[in-house]
Write an enzyme that holds these catalytic residues in place. Structure first.
Site, PDB file in Angstrom:
ATOM      1  N   ASP A 175      -2.196  -1.464  11.231  1.00  0.00           N
ATOM      2  CA  ASP A 175      -2.587  -1.372   9.280  1.00  0.00           C
ATOM      3  C   ASP A 175      -3.043  -3.241   8.816  1.00  0.00           C
ATOM      4  O   ASP A 175      -3.730  -3.544   8.026  1.00  0.00           O
ATOM      5  CB  ASP A 175      -0.988  -1.403   8.519  1.00  0.00           C
ATOM      6  CG  ASP A 175      -0.646  -0.275   8.400  1.00  0.00           C
ATOM      7  OD1 ASP A 175      -1.566   0.426   8.807  1.00  0.00           O
ATOM      8  OD2 ASP A 175       0.779   0.416   7.696  1.00  0.00           O
TER       9      ASP A 175
ATOM     10  N   LYS B 254       0.743  -1.500  -0.141  1.00  0.00           N
ATOM     11  CA  LYS B 254      -0.202  -0.014  -0.421  1.00  0.00           C
ATOM     12  C   LYS B 254       1.004   1.132  -0.109  1.00  0.00           C
ATOM     13  O   LYS B 254       1.990   1.155   0.415  1.00  0.00           O
ATOM     14  CB  LYS B 254      -1.209   0.146   1.295  1.00  0.00           C
ATOM     15  CG  LYS B 254      -0.373  -0.354   2.701  1.00  0.00           C
ATOM     16  CD  LYS B 254       0.588   1.356   3.763  1.00  0.00           C
ATOM     17  CE  LYS B 254       0.818   1.865   4.855  1.00  0.00           C
ATOM     18  NZ  LYS B 254       1.475   3.132   5.264  1.00  0.00           N
TER      19      LYS B 254
ATOM     20  N   GLY C  74       7.621   1.544   4.601  1.00  0.00           N
ATOM     21  CA  GLY C  74       6.140   2.360   4.549  1.00  0.00           C
ATOM     22  C   GLY C  74       5.279   1.829   3.430  1.00  0.00           C
ATOM     23  O   GLY C  74       4.866   2.243   3.205  1.00  0.00           O
ATOM     24  N   MET C  75       5.769   0.823   3.189  1.00  0.00           N
ATOM     25  CA  MET C  75       4.480   0.311   2.908  1.00  0.00           C
ATOM     26  C   MET C  75       3.614  -1.187   2.934  1.00  0.00           C
ATOM     27  O   MET C  75       2.897  -1.685   2.090  1.00  0.00           O
ATOM     28  CB  MET C  75       5.271  -0.636   1.404  1.00  0.00           C
ATOM     29  CG  MET C  75       5.677   0.929   0.164  1.00  0.00           C
ATOM     30  SD  MET C  75       6.648   0.315  -1.095  1.00  0.00           S
ATOM     31  CE  MET C  75       4.916   0.381  -1.970  1.00  0.00           C
TER      32      MET C  75
HETATM   33  P1  ATP Z   1       4.565  -0.269   7.753  1.00  0.00           P
HETATM   34  O1  ATP Z   1       4.234   0.361   6.042  1.00  0.00           O
HETATM   35  O2  ATP Z   1       3.037  -1.749   8.284  1.00  0.00           O
HETATM   36  O3  ATP Z   1       5.202   0.280   9.070  1.00  0.00           O
HETATM   37  P2  ATP Z   1       7.001  -0.773   6.457  1.00  0.00           P
HETATM   38  O4  ATP Z   1       7.210  -1.668   5.244  1.00  0.00           O
HETATM   39  O5  ATP Z   1       7.630  -0.094   7.149  1.00  0.00           O
HETATM   40  O6  ATP Z   1       5.345  -1.648   7.346  1.00  0.00           O
HETATM   41  P3  ATP Z   1       7.689  -3.768   7.396  1.00  0.00           P
HETATM   42  O7  ATP Z   1       8.356  -3.769   5.693  1.00  0.00           O
HETATM   43  O8  ATP Z   1       6.524  -4.121   6.829  1.00  0.00           O
HETATM   44  O9  ATP Z   1       7.643  -2.260   7.907  1.00  0.00           O
HETATM   45  O10 ATP Z   1       8.114  -4.623   8.339  1.00  0.00           O
HETATM   46  C1  ATP Z   1       9.483  -3.710   9.096  1.00  0.00           C
HETATM   47  C2  ATP Z   1       9.589  -4.986   9.827  1.00  0.00           C
HETATM   48  O11 ATP Z   1       9.268  -6.675  10.527  1.00  0.00           O
HETATM   49  C3  ATP Z   1      10.777  -5.022   9.576  1.00  0.00           C
HETATM   50  O12 ATP Z   1      12.660  -4.795  10.807  1.00  0.00           O
HETATM   51  C4  ATP Z   1      11.099  -6.751   9.306  1.00  0.00           C
HETATM   52  O13 ATP Z   1      12.025  -7.650   9.706  1.00  0.00           O
HETATM   53  C5  ATP Z   1      10.122  -7.498  10.308  1.00  0.00           C
HETATM   54  N1  ATP Z   1       9.266  -8.471   9.481  1.00  0.00           N
HETATM   55  C6  ATP Z   1       8.499  -9.753  10.055  1.00  0.00           C
HETATM   56  N2  ATP Z   1       8.193 -10.383   8.817  1.00  0.00           N
HETATM   57  C7  ATP Z   1       7.711  -9.721   7.996  1.00  0.00           C
HETATM   58  C8  ATP Z   1       7.384  -9.782   6.545  1.00  0.00           C
HETATM   59  N3  ATP Z   1       6.646 -10.951   6.545  1.00  0.00           N
HETATM   60  N4  ATP Z   1       7.668  -9.412   5.813  1.00  0.00           N
HETATM   61  C9  ATP Z   1       8.337  -8.442   5.705  1.00  0.00           C
HETATM   62  N5  ATP Z   1       9.266  -7.542   7.610  1.00  0.00           N
HETATM   63  C10 ATP Z   1       8.809  -8.219   8.090  1.00  0.00           C
END
Ligand code: ATP
Length: 289
Positions: free
Chosen positions: A140, A15, A102-103
């Site tokens: 989320d 997203k 952030g996705m």
């Molecule tokens: P959001 O926008 O919800 O904050 P994000 O993109 O910033 O998500 P994610 O990639 O969802 O961050 O995840 C960040 C953290 O979660 C990482 O430190 C990662 O190690 C941990 N994590 C655990 N499981 C997963 C997974 N299946 N995919 C991605 N990251 C994961």
């Protein structure tokens, strides 16, 4: 088909936030937010296979934990315990969504796991029930179960579906840094934010199919933390605009930046420029879905 041979595949979509406002910090450390969420065409692929016992995760990503820290594991455990499933499951993750970007990559994997295992084990749980379980894993996750264009309020779990945002081309650029969502929220001065994005106006623009109304209202209060710390975010935004974007914004807690274009050709040209300048390594031309 017996469960032993039963496999099921699901896509987990990323997203972006067209708008992200923080209303206030709550006593429990969470933040009350108002966000306009939009699914985009970048996705992971998860394959689920029933097994005799336990939860086993494999992945082609060298960067992710495969044990209890993986959000897929948390989702699988929560669903099998709640649904009283006696069997185990093997889950393979093909990772495409940038990590800590952030996705909502992790949240989307968790959502796909809840949906996938509900089907694999024929549990018959409603989407509403799955959303209730999902919020225990992450704020989320309920949105990722719903997908599309939506207004998310509360801590992100109070969802109002919106009509699809006007069609456009998206250039998505993730600079080569990882940003923890927790760090960004902890460093946000919620009471000191003086410029709040116009979330209600954004909602109206979407309802009216007004793309320039959408791009005029792009706003994310978390930029005050992440873009302040990492100047590359501002540089990418500027370059996207210089290359003809109607608007550009950081998504979620960052560092991913997206630009909205009318024409795919422009977005592709901008991608080449960003690549040449070394501003971002992960670059995608995609759409809102
Ligand atoms: P959001 O926008 O919800 O904050 P994000 O993109 O910033 O998500 P994610 O990639 O969802 O961050 O995840 C960040 C953290 O979660 C990482 O430190 C990662 O190690 C941990 N994590 C655990 N499981 C997963 C997974 N299946 N995919 C991605 N990251 C994961």
């Amino acid at each position: 088909m017996s469960h032993e041979t039963n496999t099921l595949t699901r896509k987990a979509y990323a997203k972006i936030n067209l708008g992200l406002d923080v209303v206030r910090r709550l006593e429990n450390g969470y933040h009350e937010v108002r966000m306009i969420m939009q699914t985009v065409g970048i996705h992971d692929v998860l394959t689920f296979k029933a097994a005799q016992s336990g939860i086993r995760i494999t992945t082609d990503s060298g960067e992710l934990p495969v044990g209890e820290d993986n959000l897929i594991y948390k989702a699988a455990r929560l669903l099998t315990e709640t649904g009283n499933v006696q069997e185990g499951v093997e889950i393979h993750l093909e990772k495409h969504i940038p990590i800590a970007a952030g996705m909502a990559g992790g949240s989307s994997d968790a959502a796909a796991t809840l949906l996938g295992l509900n089907d694999l084990f024929s549990l018959g749980m409603s989407e509403e029930r799955l959303r209730e379980l999902g919020v225990r894993i992450g704020a989320d996750v309920p949105y990722c179960i719903m997908g599309g264009t939506a207004l998310a309020e509360g801590i992100g779990e109070l969802l109002t579906p919106l009509p699809p945002a006007p069609p456009c081309v998206l250039l998505i650029a993730k600079p080569d840094i990882q940003v923890s969502t927790q760090y960004v929220y902890e460093h946000l001065d919620a009471a000191g934010v003086w410029q709040h994005p116009d979330i209600d106006g954004m909602r109206l623009a979407i309802e009216n199919g007004d793309l320039s109304g959408v791009t005029a209202r792009l706003g994310n209060v978390l930029e005050t933390v992440t873009a302040e710390r990492y100047p590359v975010i501002g540089q990418i935004k500027e370059e996207m605009l210089a290359q003809g974007a109607l608007g550009s914004l950081m998504s979620g807690s960052g560092p991913t930046v997206f630009g909205i274009y009318r024409e795919e050709k422009q977005a592709r040209q901008a991608r080449e420029t960003l690549k040449r300048q070394g501003l971002a390594r992960d670059l995608f031309v995609t759409y809102n879905v």
